[in-house]
Scaffold this motif. Sequence first.
Motif, PDB file in Angstrom:
ATOM      1  N   ASP A 128       0.833  -1.198   0.000  1.00  0.00           N
ATOM      2  CA  ASP A 128       0.000   0.000   0.000  1.00  0.00           C
ATOM      3  C   ASP A 128       0.876   1.261   0.000  1.00  0.00           C
ATOM      4  O   ASP A 128       0.594   2.221  -0.723  1.00  0.00           O
ATOM      5  CB  ASP A 128      -0.930  -0.019   1.220  1.00  0.00           C
ATOM      6  CG  ASP A 128      -1.930   1.121   1.197  1.00  0.00           C
ATOM      7  OD1 ASP A 128      -2.549   1.349   0.141  1.00  0.00           O
ATOM      8  OD2 ASP A 128      -2.088   1.787   2.246  1.00  0.00           O
ATOM      9  N   ASN A 131       2.389   1.716  -3.455  1.00  0.00           N
ATOM     10  CA  ASN A 131       1.382   2.196  -4.406  1.00  0.00           C
ATOM     11  C   ASN A 131       1.047   3.668  -4.192  1.00  0.00           C
ATOM     12  O   ASN A 131       0.856   4.409  -5.155  1.00  0.00           O
ATOM     13  CB  ASN A 131       0.111   1.342  -4.326  1.00  0.00           C
ATOM     14  CG  ASN A 131       0.302  -0.012  -4.976  1.00  0.00           C
ATOM     15  OD1 ASN A 131       1.116  -0.168  -5.888  1.00  0.00           O
ATOM     16  ND2 ASN A 131      -0.431  -1.005  -4.508  1.00  0.00           N
ATOM     17  N   LYS A 132       0.963   4.099  -2.953  1.00  0.00           N
ATOM     18  CA  LYS A 132       0.709   5.512  -2.672  1.00  0.00           C
ATOM     19  C   LYS A 132       1.836   6.379  -3.248  1.00  0.00           C
ATOM     20  O   LYS A 132       1.582   7.420  -3.846  1.00  0.00           O
ATOM     21  CB  LYS A 132       0.587   5.759  -1.162  1.00  0.00           C
ATOM     22  CG  LYS A 132      -0.714   5.305  -0.570  1.00  0.00           C
ATOM     23  CD  LYS A 132      -0.728   5.584   0.931  1.00  0.00           C
ATOM     24  CE  LYS A 132      -1.969   5.062   1.596  1.00  0.00           C
ATOM     25  NZ  LYS A 132      -1.926   5.263   3.060  1.00  0.00           N
ATOM     26  N   ALA A 136       1.729   9.412  -6.271  1.00  0.00           N
ATOM     27  CA  ALA A 136       1.876  10.756  -5.721  1.00  0.00           C
ATOM     28  C   ALA A 136       2.240  11.730  -6.835  1.00  0.00           C
ATOM     29  O   ALA A 136       2.829  11.348  -7.848  1.00  0.00           O
ATOM     30  CB  ALA A 136       2.948  10.765  -4.637  1.00  0.00           C
ATOM     31  N   GLU A 141       3.239  15.856  -1.229  1.00  0.00           N
ATOM     32  CA  GLU A 141       2.458  14.627  -1.090  1.00  0.00           C
ATOM     33  C   GLU A 141       3.372  13.436  -0.776  1.00  0.00           C
ATOM     34  O   GLU A 141       3.061  12.617   0.083  1.00  0.00           O
ATOM     35  CB  GLU A 141       1.658  14.375  -2.369  1.00  0.00           C
ATOM     36  CG  GLU A 141       0.720  13.186  -2.265  1.00  0.00           C
ATOM     37  CD  GLU A 141      -0.076  12.943  -3.542  1.00  0.00           C
ATOM     38  OE1 GLU A 141      -0.869  11.987  -3.541  1.00  0.00           O
ATOM     39  OE2 GLU A 141       0.088  13.680  -4.542  1.00  0.00           O
ATOM     40  N   ILE A 145       3.338  11.088   2.634  1.00  0.00           N
ATOM     41  CA  ILE A 145       3.185   9.631   2.578  1.00  0.00           C
ATOM     42  C   ILE A 145       4.332   8.959   3.339  1.00  0.00           C
ATOM     43  O   ILE A 145       4.113   8.038   4.140  1.00  0.00           O
ATOM     44  CB  ILE A 145       3.142   9.145   1.110  1.00  0.00           C
ATOM     45  CG1 ILE A 145       1.854   9.632   0.429  1.00  0.00           C
ATOM     46  CG2 ILE A 145       3.265   7.622   1.024  1.00  0.00           C
ATOM     47  CD1 ILE A 145       1.873   9.520  -1.092  1.00  0.00           C
TER      48      ILE A 145
END
Length: 153
Positions: A128, A131-132, A136, A141, A145
């Motif tokens: 996860d 993937n974030k 981005a 951002e 994260i």
Amino acid sequence: MKLTDILAESSIVADLRANNKTEALEVLVDAMIKSNPGIEKHTILKVLLDREELGSTGIGDGIAIPHGKVPDLPQIISGFGLSKTGIDFDSLDGKPAYLFFLLVAPENSVGTHLKMLARISRMLKNTDFRNKLLHANSQKEIYQIISEEDAKY
């Protein structure tokens, strides 16, 4: 020590564009130097390229963790790059790298260097989280994260 203790938001390249490993390292080092004035680009780049000759730090799954130890570096520092298109980094799985965590440590900081490499590796095991990062769109951002994931460990 947390990753965010050594990673400045300005050391993040949200749209890493390079044609090869050397260019990618140059862009990452340039960004890291902006946040850490007084650090010699040529020295850091040489250490990273010498390390790559020993074996690629492209660990697979779209991830590279270029790292090295630099004499006379005052403290451990880090950078991050996100390539939307992928860069051939001679990764172990033969696939391009998209996520780049750069880590440069003083020559005498073996323990801290290894602990930070282990921390980054643990964080990157989280699908996860990866993937974030891949989706981005800005330095801010990406830093958020990383900061959120870093707080879990």
